[in-house]
Design an enzyme around this catalytic site. Structure first.
Site, PDB file in Angstrom:
ATOM      1  N   ASN A 117       0.848  -1.195   0.000  1.00 41.36           N
ATOM      2  CA  ASN A 117       0.000   0.000   0.000  1.00 41.36           C
ATOM      3  C   ASN A 117       0.884   1.246   0.000  1.00 41.36           C
ATOM      4  O   ASN A 117       2.115   1.153  -0.041  1.00 41.36           O
ATOM      5  CB  ASN A 117      -0.948  -0.027   1.204  1.00 41.36           C
ATOM      6  CG  ASN A 117      -0.171  -0.097   2.501  1.00 41.36           C
ATOM      7  OD1 ASN A 117       0.578   0.806   2.842  1.00 41.36           O
ATOM      8  ND2 ASN A 117      -0.318  -1.211   3.224  1.00 41.36           N
ATOM      9  N   PHE A 174      -4.331   2.750  15.116  1.00 38.55           N
ATOM     10  CA  PHE A 174      -4.790   3.776  14.186  1.00 38.55           C
ATOM     11  C   PHE A 174      -5.978   3.189  13.431  1.00 38.55           C
ATOM     12  O   PHE A 174      -6.080   1.975  13.286  1.00 38.55           O
ATOM     13  CB  PHE A 174      -3.682   4.133  13.180  1.00 38.55           C
ATOM     14  CG  PHE A 174      -2.791   5.260  13.635  1.00 38.55           C
ATOM     15  CD1 PHE A 174      -1.949   5.089  14.727  1.00 38.55           C
ATOM     16  CD2 PHE A 174      -2.791   6.488  12.973  1.00 38.55           C
ATOM     17  CE1 PHE A 174      -1.118   6.117  15.151  1.00 38.55           C
ATOM     18  CE2 PHE A 174      -1.968   7.523  13.390  1.00 38.55           C
ATOM     19  CZ  PHE A 174      -1.135   7.346  14.471  1.00 38.55           C
ATOM     20  N   LYS A 201     -10.644  -4.714  18.771  1.00 41.75           N
ATOM     21  CA  LYS A 201      -9.248  -5.134  18.923  1.00 41.75           C
ATOM     22  C   LYS A 201      -8.777  -4.995  20.368  1.00 41.75           C
ATOM     23  O   LYS A 201      -7.607  -5.283  20.669  1.00 41.75           O
ATOM     24  CB  LYS A 201      -8.352  -4.309  17.994  1.00 41.75           C
ATOM     25  CG  LYS A 201      -8.601  -4.563  16.492  1.00 41.75           C
ATOM     26  CD  LYS A 201      -7.743  -3.637  15.624  1.00 41.75           C
ATOM     27  CE  LYS A 201      -8.145  -3.701  14.153  1.00 41.75           C
ATOM     28  NZ  LYS A 201      -7.101  -4.252  13.298  1.00 41.75           N
TER      29      LYS A 201
HETATM   30  O1  PMT Z   1       2.773   6.114   6.605  1.00 38.15           O
HETATM   31  P1  PMT Z   1       2.129   7.415   6.190  1.00 38.15           P
HETATM   32  O2  PMT Z   1       2.258   7.644   4.704  1.00 38.15           O
HETATM   33  O3  PMT Z   1       2.615   8.578   7.006  1.00 38.15           O
HETATM   34  O4  PMT Z   1       0.556   7.283   6.428  1.00 38.15           O
HETATM   35  C1  PMT Z   1       0.056   7.224   7.730  1.00 38.15           C
HETATM   36  C2  PMT Z   1      -1.096   6.225   7.846  1.00 38.15           C
HETATM   37  C3  PMT Z   1      -2.270   6.678   7.006  1.00 38.15           C
HETATM   38  C4  PMT Z   1      -0.631   4.841   7.361  1.00 38.15           C
HETATM   39  C5  PMT Z   1      -1.465   6.168   9.371  1.00 38.15           C
HETATM   40  O5  PMT Z   1      -1.892   7.425   9.792  1.00 38.15           O
HETATM   41  C6  PMT Z   1      -2.548   5.121   9.637  1.00 38.15           C
HETATM   42  O6  PMT Z   1      -3.730   5.366   9.529  1.00 38.15           O
HETATM   43  N1  PMT Z   1      -2.114   3.890   9.982  1.00 38.15           N
HETATM   44  C7  PMT Z   1      -2.999   2.707  10.140  1.00 38.15           C
HETATM   45  C8  PMT Z   1      -3.246   2.076   8.812  1.00 38.15           C
HETATM   46  C9  PMT Z   1      -4.144   0.883   8.878  1.00 38.15           C
HETATM   47  O7  PMT Z   1      -3.742  -0.195   8.511  1.00 38.15           O
HETATM   48  O8  PMT Z   1      -5.308   1.099   9.426  1.00 38.15           O
HETATM   49  P2  PMT Z   1      -6.494  -0.035   9.603  1.00 38.15           P
HETATM   50  O9  PMT Z   1      -7.693   0.752   9.961  1.00 38.15           O
HETATM   51  O10 PMT Z   1      -6.517  -0.930   8.415  1.00 38.15           O
HETATM   52  O11 PMT Z   1      -5.990  -0.894  10.834  1.00 38.15           O
HETATM   53  C10 PMT Z   1      -6.385  -0.628  12.167  1.00 38.15           C
HETATM   54  C11 PMT Z   1      -5.253  -0.861  13.133  1.00 38.15           C
HETATM   55  O12 PMT Z   1      -4.920  -2.256  13.140  1.00 38.15           O
HETATM   56  C12 PMT Z   1      -3.979  -0.140  12.801  1.00 38.15           C
HETATM   57  O13 PMT Z   1      -3.400   0.287  14.014  1.00 38.15           O
HETATM   58  C13 PMT Z   1      -3.098  -1.186  12.132  1.00 38.15           C
HETATM   59  O14 PMT Z   1      -1.711  -0.958  12.347  1.00 38.15           O
HETATM   60  C14 PMT Z   1      -3.545  -2.425  12.864  1.00 38.15           C
HETATM   61  N2  PMT Z   1      -3.448  -3.684  12.090  1.00 38.15           N
HETATM   62  C15 PMT Z   1      -4.185  -3.865  10.966  1.00 38.15           C
HETATM   63  C16 PMT Z   1      -4.145  -5.076  10.316  1.00 38.15           C
HETATM   64  C17 PMT Z   1      -3.317  -6.100  10.824  1.00 38.15           C
HETATM   65  N3  PMT Z   1      -3.223  -7.268  10.203  1.00 38.15           N
HETATM   66  N4  PMT Z   1      -2.587  -5.892  11.925  1.00 38.15           N
HETATM   67  C18 PMT Z   1      -2.656  -4.702  12.568  1.00 38.15           C
HETATM   68  O15 PMT Z   1      -1.969  -4.515  13.590  1.00 38.15           O
END
Ligand code: PMT
Length: 402
Positions: A210, A323, A341
């Site tokens: 991504n 996040f 979570k």
């Molecule tokens: O890296 P940049 O270009 O500065 O951009 C920043 C960002 C947009 C990536 C950042 O601000 C952000 O939003 N990060 C989280 C991205 C994400 O995967 O979000 P999600 O809503 O899909 O996941 C929710 C949470 O679960 C996140 O904390 C993620 O790290 C975590 N996760 C998700 C899937 C997974 N298999 N394991 C996880 O730990």
């Protein structure tokens, strides 16, 4: 007590009777969390041996400007770059005059010119020398250039005079040094931050990923360091240099990121999941490059482990922050993710807006926790990161969510 966690203090010792107090000063700086390296002038070595300061600082003492051994290891430019603070204690009248004139005639004055770190001086000299117009002019000029002056104290001097000129006591100097840096909100806390994208291999040359640049996660690492945390980044592939004082562990896939994070967990007080982890990976990784064939191929994907959920569910889980990258119904999806979570806090950002979020230098977000929320207005990712760290410091102190 003010702290110096994550700070490199280059201690310059010049030749005055107060040089014996430098030994105690090394201890005081280390006691506040600093790494200390020492430069001694020729004169200083008449008053105290380099061996004493080497034993206390745990590093060889630097004495020569032109020293081939030192240049191969840590020469004057490396020392200047390494320093977060150049502290000269004692600073004699002669050393102050040479600094004021911009001389570079020994290692200490050269390092002072070569560093961008702040300069702090703890003057020590006879009271008449301190009050001489030449010294006053030199101190005034150095102050005007941004040098921080601690002391001198007033009192009985080694020469028998009474007046201003005694070097301040080491705890006072160490506190003054610590006060130059940030609040220490997370002093000594062990913080793990995931950042960047993951890459899920399809074959030896292709992957699913991504647009995460790592900017948000790396800004958080810098903010955590500034707040005094012992900080580790578990980072997917990005084109960023890790901030100074951050241990950076590079990973590629979600599975690798999970393994690294779980291995680090016993040493973690606060976990921040900023990485954009791929939710799915190719069900099989081809050993050879996939050849072009039919018009359409169907890719089978397998679900990746959820890293932040695994951390939150672990025994003795740290304060866990996730996040939520959403394109619609941002707050309600974020709240669901926080609950689903088992997180203590979540930072919701709208990634449908290309001027914030993925790969942008800016962000805006709403931080949610069990019984509160705070909007972080649009600004640079560093400013957003500092506010998130402040909130973590405040909420974490009040107590973990259950
Ligand atoms: O890296 P940049 O270009 O500065 O951009 C920043 C960002 C947009 C990536 C950042 O601000 C952000 O939003 N990060 C989280 C991205 C994400 O995967 O979000 P999600 O809503 O899909 O996941 C929710 C949470 O679960 C996140 O904390 C993620 O790290 C975590 N996760 C998700 C899937 C997974 N298999 N394991 C996880 O730990």
């Amino acid at each position: 007590m003010a702290h110096l966690f994550n700070r490199n203090v280059l201690l310059g010792v010049s030749g005055g009777i107060a040089a014996y107090k430098s030994a105690e000063l090394v201890r005081q700086l280390q006691g506040r969390g600093a790494s200390v390296r020492v430069i001694m002038t020729l004169g200083a070595r008449e008053f105290i041996t380099p061996l004493t300061l080497q034993a206390l600082s745990g590093h060889p003492v630097h004495t020569q400007l032109l020293d081939t051994d030192a240049e191969q290891g840590m020469g004057h430019i490396e020392l200047a770059r390494w320093a977060d603070l150049l502290l000269v204690a004692p600073a004699t009248a002669d050393l102050i005059a040479r600094l004021s004139a911009g001389r570079a005639d020994d290692l200490l004055t050269t390092a002072a010119l070569a560093t961008t770190a702040p300069l702090m001086l703890a003057p020590a000299m006879n009271q008449q020398m301190w009050q001489d117009p030449a010294t006053i002019a030199n101190i005034t000029q150095l102050s005007a250039r941004g040098a921080h002056i601690v002391g001198p104290a007033v009192g009985q001097q080694a020469c028998g005079d009474v007046g201003p000129g005694r070097m301040e006591e080491p705890p006072v100097i160490a506190d003054a040094a610590a006060s130059l840096f940030e609040s220490g909100l997370l002093a000594g806390k062990r913080v793990i931050i995931t950042a960047g994208p993951t890459r899920e291999a399809l074959d030896p040359v292709r992957y699913i990923s991504n647009h995460s640049s790592g900017k948000m996660g790396y800004a958080l690492a810098q903010a955590a360091v500034d707040a005094g945390a012992i900080t580790t980044l578990v980072s997917g592939p990005v084109n960023l240099a890790p901030p100074k004082h951050v241990q950076c562990l590079p990973v590629q896939s979600a599975t690798e990121m999970l393994e690294k994070c779980l291995a680090l967990l016993p040493e973690c007080d606060i976990f921040i999941a900023c990485a954009a982890v791929a939710d799915y990976r190719p069900a099989t990784i081809e050993q050879q490059k996939i050849k072009k064939g039919p018009e359409q191929v169907i890719l089978q994907l397998a679900r990746n482990p959820d890293i932040v959920a695994a951390v939150a569910a672990s025994e003795n889980s740290p304060f866990t922050v996730g996040f939520a990258a959403e394109t619609n119904d941002v707050l309600s999806y974020a709240r669901d993710k926080m609950q689903g979570k088992g997180l203590d806090m979540i930072v919701a950002n709208d990634v449908s807006d290309l001027s914030i979020g993925f790969n942008s230098d800016h962000n805006e977000a709403t931080v949610l926790w069990r019984d509160g929320e705070q909007v972080l207005a649009r600004s640079g990712k560093s400013a957003i990161a500092r506010q998130i760290v402040e909130l973590i410091g405040a909420i974490n102190k009040v107590g973990k969510c259950v």
